[in-house]
Design a protein around this motif. Structure first.
Motif, PDB file in Angstrom:
ATOM      1  N   GLY A   1       0.808  -1.219   0.000  1.00  0.00           N
ATOM      2  CA  GLY A   1       0.000   0.000   0.000  1.00  0.00           C
ATOM      3  C   GLY A   1       0.839   1.265   0.000  1.00  0.00           C
ATOM      4  N   ALA A   2       0.155   2.385  -0.113  1.00  0.00           N
ATOM      5  CA  ALA A   2       0.855   3.669  -0.024  1.00  0.00           C
ATOM      6  C   ALA A   2       1.516   3.795   1.342  1.00  0.00           C
ATOM      7  N   SER A   3       0.930   3.145   2.331  1.00  0.00           N
ATOM      8  CA  SER A   3       1.474   3.241   3.697  1.00  0.00           C
ATOM      9  C   SER A   3       2.896   2.703   3.795  1.00  0.00           C
TER      10      SER A   3
ATOM     11  N   PHE B   1       5.391   5.294   2.692  1.00  0.00           N
ATOM     12  CA  PHE B   1       5.757   6.342   3.660  1.00  0.00           C
ATOM     13  C   PHE B   1       7.167   6.080   4.188  1.00  0.00           C
TER      14      PHE B   1
ATOM     15  N   TRP C   1      -2.919  11.639   5.945  1.00  0.00           N
ATOM     16  CA  TRP C   1      -1.965  10.792   5.209  1.00  0.00           C
ATOM     17  C   TRP C   1      -0.565  11.389   5.240  1.00  0.00           C
TER      18      TRP C   1
ATOM     19  N   THR D   1       1.545  15.586  -0.496  1.00  0.00           N
ATOM     20  CA  THR D   1       0.405  14.704  -0.785  1.00  0.00           C
ATOM     21  C   THR D   1      -0.495  15.487  -1.735  1.00  0.00           C
TER      22      THR D   1
ATOM     23  N   ASN E   1      -3.334  15.087  -3.318  1.00  0.00           N
ATOM     24  CA  ASN E   1      -4.777  15.199  -3.090  1.00  0.00           C
ATOM     25  C   ASN E   1      -5.103  14.625  -1.719  1.00  0.00           C
TER      26      ASN E   1
ATOM     27  N   THR F   1      -7.455  13.107   0.399  1.00  0.00           N
ATOM     28  CA  THR F   1      -8.647  12.278   0.267  1.00  0.00           C
ATOM     29  C   THR F   1      -9.694  12.545   1.346  1.00  0.00           C
TER      30      THR F   1
ATOM     31  N   ASP G   1       2.922  11.702  -2.868  1.00  0.00           N
ATOM     32  CA  ASP G   1       1.889  10.688  -2.656  1.00  0.00           C
ATOM     33  C   ASP G   1       0.696  11.113  -3.505  1.00  0.00           C
TER      34      ASP G   1
ATOM     35  N   SER H   1      -1.859   9.071  -4.353  1.00  0.00           N
ATOM     36  CA  SER H   1      -2.786   7.933  -4.253  1.00  0.00           C
ATOM     37  C   SER H   1      -4.180   8.240  -4.772  1.00  0.00           C
ATOM     38  N   SER H   2      -4.707   9.425  -4.444  1.00  0.00           N
ATOM     39  CA  SER H   2      -6.119   9.625  -4.759  1.00  0.00           C
ATOM     40  C   SER H   2      -6.366  10.579  -5.925  1.00  0.00           C
TER      41      SER H   2
ATOM     42  N   GLY I   1      -1.353   4.135  -3.998  1.00  0.00           N
ATOM     43  CA  GLY I   1      -2.073   2.880  -3.788  1.00  0.00           C
ATOM     44  C   GLY I   1      -3.082   2.742  -4.919  1.00  0.00           C
TER      45      GLY I   1
ATOM     46  N   GLN J   1      -5.996   1.470  -5.160  1.00  0.00           N
ATOM     47  CA  GLN J   1      -7.446   1.362  -4.908  1.00  0.00           C
ATOM     48  C   GLN J   1      -8.228   2.660  -4.914  1.00  0.00           C
ATOM     49  N   LYS J   2      -7.561   3.801  -5.188  1.00  0.00           N
ATOM     50  CA  LYS J   2      -8.313   5.041  -5.232  1.00  0.00           C
ATOM     51  C   LYS J   2      -8.718   5.403  -6.670  1.00  0.00           C
TER      52      LYS J   2
HETATM   53  C1  LIG Z   1      -5.675   5.918   1.008  1.00  0.00           C
HETATM   54  C2  LIG Z   1      -4.479   6.749   1.027  1.00  0.00           C
HETATM   55  C3  LIG Z   1      -3.252   6.274   1.545  1.00  0.00           C
HETATM   56  C4  LIG Z   1      -3.110   4.915   2.188  1.00  0.00           C
HETATM   57  O1  LIG Z   1      -3.124   3.928   1.242  1.00  0.00           O
HETATM   58  P1  LIG Z   1      -2.943   2.388   1.604  1.00  0.00           P
HETATM   59  O2  LIG Z   1      -2.780   1.786   0.245  1.00  0.00           O
HETATM   60  O3  LIG Z   1      -4.181   1.963   2.316  1.00  0.00           O
HETATM   61  O4  LIG Z   1      -1.747   2.243   2.444  1.00  0.00           O
HETATM   62  C5  LIG Z   1      -2.160   7.112   1.496  1.00  0.00           C
HETATM   63  N1  LIG Z   1      -2.239   8.343   0.960  1.00  0.00           N
HETATM   64  C6  LIG Z   1      -3.395   8.824   0.460  1.00  0.00           C
HETATM   65  C7  LIG Z   1      -3.416  10.198  -0.130  1.00  0.00           C
HETATM   66  C8  LIG Z   1      -4.540   8.049   0.474  1.00  0.00           C
HETATM   67  O5  LIG Z   1      -5.689   8.534  -0.023  1.00  0.00           O
END
Ligand SMILES: *Cc1c(COP(=O)(O)O)cnc(C)c1O
Length: 355
Positions: free
Chosen positions: A74-76, A79, A101, A145, A147, A149, A168, A170-171, A189, A191-192
């Motif tokens: 994951g994005a985590s 980090f 985040w 970061t 966006n 979320t 980051d 992710s979203s 990540g 999944q967004k």
């Molecule tokens: C959801 C999210 C994360 C965490 O992502 P994981 O894949 O659950 O670790 C990190 N950064 C942002 C901006 C997110 O929206």
């Protein structure tokens, strides 16, 4: 009943992608084998991985010199991987704190060295993007970061710095046109806005790696993943496959310029209603509003029951706000059709008529 899925993540994916993915779980490419029961080193899967990586490069217009990785954790996990791979022994990194985040990213980076948070929007529950800060010099990297979320804010301009720039994304990756070469490392990540949970996209400029003076465990070292083409160990085959299908869907649609127009149109009708309708308040500062996550609250909490009943009745799902903000959050990622956003706007107007 048809559902309108506003989930913040894991989030809506295109219907045609879900259908193709479902087929591939039973019978992949006519092999009479499932995608998830063949070797990740088979010719068929290697092709999926290569295709996914080249779609990323093509959609983002990346020049030579960047590697594209599909990792796990994951994005985590990024980090800490970003800090591990980029912060020199006795080095220092700079962070902009724009919410939960980025705060988590800061916490992890502090395990590796000195961290300076040179800008933050914590004073106003992260409802804006800091501006007019000065970026300290001599940092190993700057982390943002793009966006946020949870709060519904989004960077429109990124910091100018001589240090490496890490993002980051992710979203909001693949949602808008940017000069992606301003970043030295991007992670997201899946999944967004790209696929199912289980894989993380990392885009990294090759020349920045291997310069920290640290010994990095192989699984946490970007260079081991680059050397083995994201197959250092078994990759997340299904999430990578579905991400590839989504990227192909995006390319067929006209790529990022086309989706950006749609995303702007969706956000415009929803924000216009929030601003027009006296029953609702936007959470984020106008100039920093996200095109992906639209956060708003009721002007009067007494209307909560009536509003919740209305949107439930039309099949809207996933608009409850994050607990730290309250109210509502409508996530309108790439795969969300404008028709569904209109359904939400309609019930907001319906509420006004009923009150
Ligand atoms: C959801 C999210 C994360 C965490 O992502 P994981 O894949 O659950 O670790 C990190 N950064 C942002 C901006 C997110 O929206």
């Amino acid at each position: 009943m048809k559902k309108h899925n506003f989930s913040a993540g894991p989030c809506i994916l295109p219907q045609e992608v879900l259908k193709k993915a479902a087929d591939a779980v039973i019978n992949f490419n006519g092999l009479n084998l499932s995608l998830i029961e063949i070797s990740h080193r088979s010719k068929e899967f290697v092709e999926v991985m290569e295709n996914a990586r080249s779609l990323v490069k093509e959609l983002l217009n990346l020049p030579e010199g960047y590697s594209v990785l599909f990792l796990q954790g994951g994005a985590s996990l990024e980090f800490l991987m970003t800090a591990y791979n980029l912060m020199k022994v006795d080095g220092k990194a700079g962070y902009i704190d724009t919410g939960a985040w980025s705060s988590k990213a800061i916490k992890e980076a502090k395990l590796f060295g000195d961290v300076e948070v040179f800008a933050s929007s914590k004073d106003k529950t992260f409802n804006y993007i800091p501006k007019n800060y000065s970026v300290p010099s001599g940092l190993d990297y700057v982390h943002v970061t793009s966006n946020n979320t949870i709060y519904g804010t989004q960077f429109k301009e990124f910091p100018k710095t001589d240090s490496l720039l890490v993002c980051d994304m992710s979203s909001d990756i693949f949602s808008r046109q940017l000069d992606f070469t301003q970043f030295d490392l991007i992670y997201a990540g899946a999944q967004k806005n790209m696929g199912p949970a289980g894989t993380t996209l990392v885009i990294v400029k090759d020349e920045i790696l291997g310069k920290t003076g640290r010994t990095i465990p192989a699984m946490l070292d970007y260079q081991s993943h680059i050397k083995s083409d994201s197959m250092f160990n078994t990759p997340a085959v299904f999430p990578v496959y579905v991400s590839m299908l989504t990227l192909q869907w995006l390319k067929d649609l006209g790529g990022i310029p086309a989706i950006e127009k749609l995303n702007e149109a969706k956000a415009a009708i929803l924000y216009a209603e929030i601003d027009r309708n006296p029953l609702f308040n936007g959470f984020a500062e106008k100039e920093d509003r996200s095109l992906m996550n639209v956060t708003f609250t009721l002007a009067n909490e007494d209307h909560k029951e009536a509003f919740d009943k209305l949107w439930n009745a039309v099949g809207i799902s996933g608009i409850k706000g994050h607990r730290s903000v309250g109210g509502y959050r409508a996530s309108i990622y790439n795969a969300m059709p404008i028709e569904s956003v209109q359904v939400l706007v309609d019930v907001m107007q319906q509420l006004e008529k009923e009150i």
